[in-house]
Design a protein around this motif. Structure first.
Motif, PDB file in Angstrom:
ATOM      1  N   THR A   1       0.856  -1.181   0.000  1.00  7.27           N
ATOM      2  CA  THR A   1       0.000   0.000   0.000  1.00  7.27           C
ATOM      3  C   THR A   1       0.892   1.231   0.000  1.00  7.27           C
ATOM      4  O   THR A   1       1.743   1.390   0.863  1.00  7.27           O
ATOM      5  CB  THR A   1      -0.897   0.011   1.238  1.00  7.27           C
ATOM      6  OG1 THR A   1      -1.657  -1.189   1.266  1.00  7.27           O
ATOM      7  CG2 THR A   1      -1.847   1.176   1.212  1.00  7.27           C
ATOM      8  N   SER A   2       0.691   2.073  -0.993  1.00  6.05           N
ATOM      9  CA  SER A   2       1.479   3.298  -1.044  1.00  6.05           C
ATOM     10  C   SER A   2       0.557   4.500  -0.842  1.00  6.05           C
ATOM     11  O   SER A   2      -0.620   4.448  -1.193  1.00  6.05           O
ATOM     12  CB  SER A   2       2.213   3.417  -2.379  1.00  6.05           C
ATOM     13  OG  SER A   2       1.308   3.718  -3.413  1.00  6.05           O
ATOM     14  N   PRO A   3       1.092   5.579  -0.298  1.00  5.55           N
ATOM     15  CA  PRO A   3       0.270   6.770  -0.103  1.00  5.55           C
ATOM     16  C   PRO A   3      -0.269   7.336  -1.423  1.00  5.55           C
ATOM     17  O   PRO A   3      -1.390   7.845  -1.464  1.00  5.55           O
ATOM     18  CB  PRO A   3       1.227   7.766   0.564  1.00  5.55           C
ATOM     19  CG  PRO A   3       2.262   6.924   1.211  1.00  5.55           C
ATOM     20  CD  PRO A   3       2.407   5.720   0.328  1.00  5.55           C
ATOM     21  N   LEU A   4       0.503   7.198  -2.494  1.00  2.49           N
ATOM     22  CA  LEU A   4       0.038   7.706  -3.783  1.00  2.49           C
ATOM     23  C   LEU A   4      -1.174   6.926  -4.282  1.00  2.49           C
ATOM     24  O   LEU A   4      -2.141   7.519  -4.764  1.00  2.49           O
ATOM     25  CB  LEU A   4       1.171   7.648  -4.813  1.00  2.49           C
ATOM     26  CG  LEU A   4       0.819   8.169  -6.207  1.00  2.49           C
ATOM     27  CD1 LEU A   4       0.449   9.646  -6.140  1.00  2.49           C
ATOM     28  CD2 LEU A   4       1.955   7.926  -7.172  1.00  2.49           C
ATOM     29  N   HIS A   5      -1.130   5.604  -4.141  1.00  5.76           N
ATOM     30  CA  HIS A   5      -2.277   4.795  -4.556  1.00  5.76           C
ATOM     31  C   HIS A   5      -3.516   5.138  -3.728  1.00  5.76           C
ATOM     32  O   HIS A   5      -4.630   5.190  -4.254  1.00  5.76           O
ATOM     33  CB  HIS A   5      -1.962   3.311  -4.433  1.00  5.76           C
ATOM     34  CG  HIS A   5      -1.030   2.811  -5.482  1.00  5.76           C
ATOM     35  ND1 HIS A   5      -0.064   1.873  -5.210  1.00  5.76           N
ATOM     36  CD2 HIS A   5      -0.903   3.106  -6.799  1.00  5.76           C
ATOM     37  CE1 HIS A   5       0.608   1.624  -6.305  1.00  5.76           C
ATOM     38  NE2 HIS A   5       0.129   2.363  -7.282  1.00  5.76           N
TER      39      HIS A   5
ATOM     40  N   LEU B   1      -9.884   5.970   2.458  1.00  5.16           N
ATOM     41  CA  LEU B   1      -8.623   5.897   1.715  1.00  5.16           C
ATOM     42  C   LEU B   1      -7.709   7.070   2.045  1.00  5.16           C
ATOM     43  O   LEU B   1      -6.484   6.921   2.108  1.00  5.16           O
ATOM     44  CB  LEU B   1      -8.895   5.847   0.213  1.00  5.16           C
ATOM     45  CG  LEU B   1      -9.342   4.497  -0.323  1.00  5.16           C
ATOM     46  CD1 LEU B   1      -9.788   4.618  -1.774  1.00  5.16           C
ATOM     47  CD2 LEU B   1      -8.225   3.484  -0.199  1.00  5.16           C
ATOM     48  N   PHE B   2      -8.290   8.232   2.265  1.00  4.89           N
ATOM     49  CA  PHE B   2      -7.478   9.380   2.656  1.00  4.89           C
ATOM     50  C   PHE B   2      -6.861   9.142   4.037  1.00  4.89           C
ATOM     51  O   PHE B   2      -5.684   9.448   4.264  1.00  4.89           O
ATOM     52  CB  PHE B   2      -8.320  10.659   2.655  1.00  4.89           C
ATOM     53  CG  PHE B   2      -7.503  11.902   2.787  1.00  4.89           C
ATOM     54  CD1 PHE B   2      -6.809  12.414   1.696  1.00  4.89           C
ATOM     55  CD2 PHE B   2      -7.414  12.566   3.994  1.00  4.89           C
ATOM     56  CE1 PHE B   2      -6.044  13.558   1.810  1.00  4.89           C
ATOM     57  CE2 PHE B   2      -6.648  13.707   4.122  1.00  4.89           C
ATOM     58  CZ  PHE B   2      -5.969  14.205   3.028  1.00  4.89           C
ATOM     59  N   GLY B   3      -7.638   8.562   4.944  1.00  5.01           N
ATOM     60  CA  GLY B   3      -7.099   8.221   6.262  1.00  5.01           C
ATOM     61  C   GLY B   3      -6.005   7.171   6.180  1.00  5.01           C
ATOM     62  O   GLY B   3      -5.012   7.228   6.909  1.00  5.01           O
ATOM     63  N   LEU B   4      -6.179   6.194   5.286  1.00  7.53           N
ATOM     64  CA  LEU B   4      -5.145   5.179   5.085  1.00  7.53           C
ATOM     65  C   LEU B   4      -3.868   5.801   4.535  1.00  7.53           C
ATOM     66  O   LEU B   4      -2.767   5.396   4.903  1.00  7.53           O
ATOM     67  CB  LEU B   4      -5.655   4.082   4.150  1.00  7.53           C
ATOM     68  CG  LEU B   4      -4.701   2.938   3.857  1.00  7.53           C
ATOM     69  CD1 LEU B   4      -4.367   2.186   5.142  1.00  7.53           C
ATOM     70  CD2 LEU B   4      -5.302   2.000   2.829  1.00  7.53           C
ATOM     71  N   MET B   5      -4.009   6.797   3.667  1.00  8.95           N
ATOM     72  CA  MET B   5      -2.839   7.492   3.146  1.00  8.95           C
ATOM     73  C   MET B   5      -2.076   8.177   4.287  1.00  8.95           C
ATOM     74  O   MET B   5      -0.856   8.073   4.379  1.00  8.95           O
ATOM     75  CB  MET B   5      -3.248   8.530   2.108  1.00  8.95           C
ATOM     76  CG  MET B   5      -2.075   9.300   1.531  1.00  8.95           C
ATOM     77  SD  MET B   5      -2.508  10.838   0.726  1.00  8.95           S
ATOM     78  CE  MET B   5      -2.995  11.851   2.089  1.00  8.95           C
TER      79      MET B   5
END
Length: 100
Positions: free
Chosen positions: A11-15, A82-86
């Motif tokens: 998992t990457s922040p860009l993805h 997804l923003f929180g995961l980033m």
């Protein structure tokens, strides 16, 4: 793991950011569609003297607008998640790992 399976991707922040923007865009589009449907239903009166037809029409209109609202809400929650995961992956990358 068998030969035909791909290894799990990291998992990457860009993805996560790209996925968040896509889900947010879909949520915004579905929300606008829901508003257009609701305005269309509100501008057209139900012209019937039959009480059963009147109630079924109201139920169908409510279901259609409700399903669109549910879709918009789900995509909005996915975008926020997804923003929180980033943010979580960015924080975890800055912290030194103890298991190395």
């Amino acid at each position: 793991m068998s030969k035909n399976q791909n290894p799990p991707s990291k998992t990457s922040p860009l993805h996560c950011l790209i996925g968040s923007f896509v889900a947010g865009g879909l949520a915004y589009g579905i929300f606008n569609l829901m508003n257009a449907i609701a305005l269309s239903f509100a501008s057209k009166a139900i012209t019937t003297n039959n009480e059963i037809v009147f109630r079924i029409t109201i139920a169908v209109r409510t279901l259609v607008v409700g399903m669109a609202a549910l879709g918009a809400g789900i995509f909005a929650l996915v975008a926020v998640g997804l923003f929180g995961l980033m943010i979580q992956t960015l924080i975890q990358k800055k912290q030194p790992s103890d298991n190395q």
